[in-house]
Design a protein around this motif. Structure first.
Motif, mmCIF file in Angstrom:
data_model
loop_
_atom_site.group_PDB
_atom_site.id
_atom_site.type_symbol
_atom_site.label_atom_id
_atom_site.label_comp_id
_atom_site.label_asym_id
_atom_site.label_seq_id
_atom_site.Cartn_x
_atom_site.Cartn_y
_atom_site.Cartn_z
ATOM 1 N N TYR A 103 -8.275 10.921 -7.847
ATOM 2 C CA TYR A 103 -9.245 10.336 -8.901
ATOM 3 C C TYR A 103 -9.831 9.085 -8.202
ATOM 4 C CZ TYR A 103 -7.241 13.677 -11.806
ATOM 5 O OH TYR A 103 -6.988 14.983 -12.371
ATOM 6 N N ASN A 104 -9.555 8.361 -7.262
ATOM 7 C CA ASN A 104 -10.117 7.297 -6.939
ATOM 8 C C ASN A 104 -10.601 7.301 -5.289
ATOM 9 O OD1 ASN A 104 -9.867 5.627 -9.258
ATOM 10 N ND2 ASN A 104 -7.665 5.465 -8.875
ATOM 11 N N ALA A 105 -10.666 8.265 -4.632
ATOM 12 C CA ALA A 105 -10.894 8.483 -3.479
ATOM 13 C C ALA A 105 -12.295 8.003 -2.869
ATOM 14 C CB ALA A 105 -10.897 10.063 -2.996
ATOM 15 N N GLY A 106 -12.277 7.143 -2.021
ATOM 16 C CA GLY A 106 -13.158 6.553 -1.620
ATOM 17 C C GLY A 106 -13.554 5.092 -2.262
ATOM 18 N N ARG A 107 -12.432 4.703 -2.869
ATOM 19 C CA ARG A 107 -12.625 3.279 -3.626
ATOM 20 C C ARG A 107 -11.635 2.311 -2.902
ATOM 21 N NH1 ARG A 107 -12.981 6.789 -8.844
ATOM 22 N NH2 ARG A 107 -15.428 6.820 -9.381
ATOM 23 N N ASP A 108 -12.287 1.264 -3.267
ATOM 24 C CA ASP A 108 -11.160 0.267 -2.676
ATOM 25 C C ASP A 108 -10.213 -0.071 -3.504
ATOM 26 O OD1 ASP A 108 -10.384 -2.060 -1.610
ATOM 27 O OD2 ASP A 108 -11.761 -3.706 -2.471
ATOM 28 N N LEU A 109 -8.802 0.160 -3.038
ATOM 29 C CA LEU A 109 -7.645 0.250 -3.698
ATOM 30 C C LEU A 109 -6.861 -0.923 -3.870
ATOM 31 C CD1 LEU A 109 -6.298 3.792 -2.778
ATOM 32 C CD2 LEU A 109 -7.557 3.217 -4.868
ATOM 33 N N ARG A 110 -7.616 -2.111 -3.221
ATOM 34 C CA ARG A 110 -7.060 -3.479 -3.123
ATOM 35 C C ARG A 110 -6.733 -4.071 -4.575
ATOM 36 N NH1 ARG A 110 -10.589 -6.483 0.928
ATOM 37 N NH2 ARG A 110 -12.102 -5.089 -0.193
ATOM 38 N N THR A 111 -7.413 -3.691 -5.532
ATOM 39 C CA THR A 111 -7.198 -4.046 -6.977
ATOM 40 C C THR A 111 -6.257 -3.158 -7.720
ATOM 41 O OG1 THR A 111 -9.229 -2.879 -7.590
ATOM 42 C CG2 THR A 111 -9.496 -5.303 -6.844
ATOM 43 N N ALA A 112 -5.970 -2.197 -7.166
ATOM 44 C CA ALA A 112 -5.227 -1.110 -7.790
ATOM 45 C C ALA A 112 -3.508 -1.695 -8.154
ATOM 46 C CB ALA A 112 -4.937 0.161 -7.181
ATOM 47 N N ARG A 113 -3.334 -1.606 -9.335
ATOM 48 C CA ARG A 113 -1.922 -2.021 -9.597
ATOM 49 C C ARG A 113 -1.053 -0.691 -10.073
ATOM 50 N NH1 ARG A 113 -3.111 -5.617 -14.563
ATOM 51 N NH2 ARG A 113 -3.474 -3.704 -15.508
ATOM 52 N N PRO A 114 -0.042 -0.771 -9.939
ATOM 53 C CA PRO A 114 0.929 0.518 -9.978
ATOM 54 C C PRO A 114 0.976 0.580 -11.482
ATOM 55 C CG PRO A 114 2.145 -1.557 -9.423
ATOM 56 C CD PRO A 114 0.829 -1.657 -9.248
ATOM 57 N N SER A 115 1.077 2.010 -11.818
ATOM 58 C CA SER A 115 1.256 2.256 -13.475
ATOM 59 C C SER A 115 2.697 2.048 -13.819
ATOM 60 C CB SER A 115 0.865 3.684 -13.600
ATOM 61 O OG SER A 115 1.896 4.830 -12.943
#
Length: 158
Positions: A103-115
């Protein structure tokens, strides 16, 4: 220099938000609109069976449990709710890496937090609601079917 909405990077889809949207607004397609946008055909098809089932509930309130059309319409709502609760469970239990790949392919995941626990609590509530609604739907449908069979057998025997 001002950023416009078009220049902003696409935001990450949160697994927790998707889980809770499926839990609270799933029968209306809220989780699908969140994940796939307003052009998702399946999201637009969610409200139809939900409204059909709501008509069945309305008919029971108006005509009582003897209304045979409501026997057919109410299970549609029950299965729709149970199905979206299953989607909430699948979303909430999906590993974070798989979630981001899907669901987040191609997006910058640096801001992603673990659920965290919010997704798990959503899964627990979805399991509770989904199991209750599914078992109630099966029991209601089975009871109505067998009562109808008994009534028809009485008519034949007289």
């Amino acid at each position: 220099m001002t950023d416009t909405l078009a220049d902003a990077p696409p935001s990450l889809h949160s697994k927790t938000v998707a889980t809770w949207l499926a839990l609270l607004g799933g029968p209306l397609g809220a989780h699908r609109f969140y994940l796939y946008g307003w052009n998702d055909v399946w999201a637009w098809l969610h409200p139809l069976p939900t409204l059909v089932g709501a008509v069945g509930l309305r008919r029971v309130a108006e005509f009582g449990l003897d209304d045979q059309l409501s026997w057919l319409l109410i299970p549609v709502l029950g299965f729709m709710v149970a199905g979206t609760m299953l989607q909430a469970i699948v979303y909430g239990l999906m590993p974070d890496e798989r979630w981001h790949a899907r669901y987040n392919a191609g997006r910058d995941l640096r801001t992603a937090r673990p659920s965290g626990w919010a997704a798990i609590i959503g899964v627990i509530l979805a399991l509770l609601v989904g199991a209750t609604v599914l078992m109630s739907t099966i029991a209601f449908s089975g009871q109505r079917y067998f009562e109808y069979q008994v009534e028809e057998a009485r008519k034949l025997s007289q």
